[in-house]
Scaffold this motif. Structure first.
Motif, PDB file in Angstrom:
ATOM      1  N   LEU B  46      11.490  -2.054  -3.767  1.00 51.88           N
ATOM      2  CA  LEU B  46      10.262  -2.887  -4.152  1.00 51.88           C
ATOM      3  C   LEU B  46       9.314  -1.578  -4.401  1.00 51.88           C
ATOM      4  CD1 LEU B  46       8.559  -5.266  -4.740  1.00 51.88           C
ATOM      5  CD2 LEU B  46       8.092  -5.320  -2.442  1.00 51.88           C
ATOM      6  N   LEU B  47       8.651  -1.388  -5.594  1.00 52.33           N
ATOM      7  CA  LEU B  47       7.635  -0.626  -5.803  1.00 52.33           C
ATOM      8  C   LEU B  47       6.059  -1.099  -5.525  1.00 52.33           C
ATOM      9  CD1 LEU B  47       9.013   1.122  -9.001  1.00 52.33           C
ATOM     10  CD2 LEU B  47       9.274   1.928  -6.722  1.00 52.33           C
ATOM     11  N   PHE B  48       5.687  -2.095  -6.453  1.00 56.67           N
ATOM     12  CA  PHE B  48       4.550  -2.912  -6.054  1.00 56.67           C
ATOM     13  C   PHE B  48       4.916  -4.487  -6.327  1.00 56.67           C
ATOM     14  CE2 PHE B  48       2.129   0.864  -6.857  1.00 56.67           C
ATOM     15  CZ  PHE B  48       2.968   1.713  -7.761  1.00 56.67           C
ATOM     16  N   TYR B  49       3.687  -5.063  -5.717  1.00 54.96           N
ATOM     17  CA  TYR B  49       3.911  -6.591  -6.153  1.00 54.96           C
ATOM     18  C   TYR B  49       2.361  -7.255  -6.088  1.00 54.96           C
ATOM     19  CZ  TYR B  49       2.940  -7.615  -1.021  1.00 54.96           C
ATOM     20  OH  TYR B  49       2.474  -7.461   0.198  1.00 54.96           O
ATOM     21  N   SER B  50       2.289  -7.849  -6.911  1.00 52.03           N
ATOM     22  CA  SER B  50       0.629  -8.602  -7.244  1.00 52.03           C
ATOM     23  C   SER B  50       0.783 -10.031  -6.999  1.00 52.03           C
ATOM     24  CB  SER B  50       0.246  -8.024  -8.638  1.00 52.03           C
ATOM     25  OG  SER B  50      -0.811  -8.781  -9.203  1.00 52.03           O
ATOM     26  N   VAL B  51      -0.402 -10.711  -6.325  1.00 52.04           N
ATOM     27  CA  VAL B  51      -0.388 -11.955  -6.197  1.00 52.04           C
ATOM     28  C   VAL B  51      -1.667 -12.435  -7.200  1.00 52.04           C
ATOM     29  CG1 VAL B  51       0.403 -11.961  -4.006  1.00 52.04           C
ATOM     30  CG2 VAL B  51      -2.013 -11.814  -4.423  1.00 52.04           C
ATOM     31  N   GLY B  52      -2.318 -11.626  -7.950  1.00 51.66           N
ATOM     32  CA  GLY B  52      -3.175 -12.020  -8.941  1.00 51.66           C
ATOM     33  C   GLY B  52      -3.762 -10.876  -9.792  1.00 51.66           C
ATOM     34  N   ILE B  53      -4.704 -11.260 -10.560  1.00 52.80           N
ATOM     35  CA  ILE B  53      -5.420 -10.335 -11.447  1.00 52.80           C
ATOM     36  C   ILE B  53      -6.045  -9.289 -10.607  1.00 52.80           C
ATOM     37  CG2 ILE B  53      -7.027  -9.837 -13.213  1.00 52.80           C
ATOM     38  CD1 ILE B  53      -6.271 -12.555 -14.291  1.00 52.80           C
ATOM     39  N   GLY B  54      -5.789  -7.836 -10.791  1.00 52.91           N
ATOM     40  CA  GLY B  54      -6.472  -6.781 -10.277  1.00 52.91           C
ATOM     41  C   GLY B  54      -6.261  -6.691  -8.757  1.00 52.91           C
ATOM     42  N   GLN B  55      -4.945  -7.570  -8.243  1.00 54.38           N
ATOM     43  CA  GLN B  55      -4.517  -7.753  -6.838  1.00 54.38           C
ATOM     44  C   GLN B  55      -3.158  -6.652  -6.946  1.00 54.38           C
ATOM     45  OE1 GLN B  55      -5.261 -11.002  -4.361  1.00 54.38           O
ATOM     46  NE2 GLN B  55      -5.965 -11.958  -6.177  1.00 54.38           N
ATOM     47  N   ILE B  56      -3.062  -5.637  -6.405  1.00 49.90           N
ATOM     48  CA  ILE B  56      -1.832  -4.799  -6.455  1.00 49.90           C
ATOM     49  C   ILE B  56      -1.484  -4.366  -4.827  1.00 49.90           C
ATOM     50  CG2 ILE B  56      -0.581  -2.880  -7.327  1.00 49.90           C
ATOM     51  CD1 ILE B  56      -1.369  -4.777  -9.431  1.00 49.90           C
ATOM     52  N   SER B  57      -0.210  -4.455  -4.454  1.00 49.91           N
ATOM     53  CA  SER B  57       0.038  -4.053  -3.293  1.00 49.91           C
ATOM     54  C   SER B  57       1.161  -3.003  -3.602  1.00 49.91           C
ATOM     55  CB  SER B  57       0.629  -5.093  -2.327  1.00 49.91           C
ATOM     56  OG  SER B  57      -0.276  -5.960  -1.959  1.00 49.91           O
ATOM     57  N   SER B  58       1.203  -1.682  -2.962  1.00 48.57           N
ATOM     58  CA  SER B  58       1.916  -0.561  -3.182  1.00 48.57           C
ATOM     59  C   SER B  58       3.014  -0.631  -1.920  1.00 48.57           C
ATOM     60  CB  SER B  58       1.238   0.624  -3.412  1.00 48.57           C
ATOM     61  OG  SER B  58       2.133   1.654  -3.244  1.00 48.57           O
ATOM     62  N   GLU B  59       4.163  -0.335  -2.335  1.00 53.72           N
ATOM     63  CA  GLU B  59       5.146  -0.360  -1.064  1.00 53.72           C
ATOM     64  C   GLU B  59       5.512   1.171  -0.837  1.00 53.72           C
ATOM     65  OE1 GLU B  59       6.440  -2.904   1.112  1.00 53.72           O
ATOM     66  OE2 GLU B  59       4.656  -3.626   0.148  1.00 53.72           O
ATOM     67  N   VAL B  60       5.727   1.814  -1.870  1.00 53.59           N
ATOM     68  CA  VAL B  60       6.256   3.013  -1.578  1.00 53.59           C
ATOM     69  C   VAL B  60       5.119   4.262  -2.280  1.00 53.59           C
ATOM     70  CG1 VAL B  60       8.057   4.875  -2.052  1.00 53.59           C
ATOM     71  CG2 VAL B  60       8.655   2.103  -1.981  1.00 53.59           C
ATOM     72  N   PRO B  61       4.830   5.133  -1.336  1.00 50.48           N
ATOM     73  CA  PRO B  61       4.049   6.211  -1.855  1.00 50.48           C
ATOM     74  C   PRO B  61       4.646   7.109  -2.825  1.00 50.48           C
ATOM     75  CG  PRO B  61       4.253   6.488   0.357  1.00 50.48           C
ATOM     76  CD  PRO B  61       5.095   5.297  -0.035  1.00 50.48           C
TER      77      PRO B  61
END
Lengths: 112, 115
Positions: B46-61
């Motif tokens: 998993l690299l990134f996930y998003s639960v809404g517009i403009g909301q990004i969570s990063s998993e791996v630097p």
């Protein structure tokens, strides 16, 4: 740290054999376990399991979950060459977190 | 029914060049969106996930970034590709948490080779 481990990493069988693929997990706040089949491109969804001891079945494929021992198995009976693929297991935690934790996959090759 | 699109299907890029991979989903609203990378014949990272517009969570630097400019659009970018960025990139969607369905569905993937 949450982890999902699949075994074996790879497996070669002949058509007609029965195979059992394993998925064990150490995940806090378990919600569901999912199985996918991946041939050339996108993984395709096979099963989702949430309750212990209830078998999900689709044709020659079946899967069951043991929440006490923290594992699931995927059985394929009377294998065919079309079953050759990578089989992926993933675990989702309870709502509030949106991630899926994937195992390394089992590569299955079925010989004619 | 829902459909997920990814493009391009394959890409060969030189080291140091920029990257933009696009993913769009049809037939659903407010999905959770995901970017994964898969090394040859192995599991998904998993690299990134998003639960809404403009909301990004990063998993791996790493030198990758993601953006979600619209509800059903997810973009993976890099300013300067590294050799180690080669791989198979998969976009996926799942229903948002209020709908409480766990199935996750994948796009056809982009095979990226950095030379």
């Amino acid at each position: 740290e949450d982890k999902v481990v699949q075994s074996p990493l790879s497996l070669v069988v002949h058509e007609g054999d029965t195979v059992t693929l394993n998925c064990s997990y150490e995940v806090t706040n378990f919600r569901s376990l999912l199985w996918y089949k991946q041939e050339k491109k996108a993984p395709t969804f096979l099963f989702m399991l949430t309750s212990s001891g209830i078998e999900k079945k689709s044709g020659r494929l079946s899967s069951i979950l043991d929440k006490k021992e923290l594992f699931s198995i995927l059985n394929i009976t009377a294998t065919q060459t079309g079953d050759s693929a990578i089989y992926l297991c993933a675990v989702r935690r309870t709502s509030g977190t949106y991630k899926y934790i994937f195992g390394t996959g089992t590569r299955l090759k079925v010989l004619a | 029914s829902q459909t997920i699109h990814q493009w391009p299907a394959t890409l060969v890029q030189p080291v140091g060049s920029p990257l933009s991979l696009e993913c769009t989903v049809e037939g659903t609203s407010n999905p959770n969106l995901y970017w994964y990378r898969q090394a040859a014949g192995r599991g998904l990272q998993l690299l990134f996930y998003s639960v809404g517009i403009g909301q990004i969570s990063s998993e791996v630097p790493q030198n990758l970034s993601a953006s979600r400019p619209q509800d059903r659009q997810f973009i993976l970018s890099s300013k300067k590709l590294l050799l180690s960025d080669s791989g198979f990139y998969l976009c996926a969607w799942a229903e948002g948490p209020l709908l409480a369905k766990d199935e996750q569905y994948f796009g056809p993937g982009t095979r990226l080779t950095v030379t």
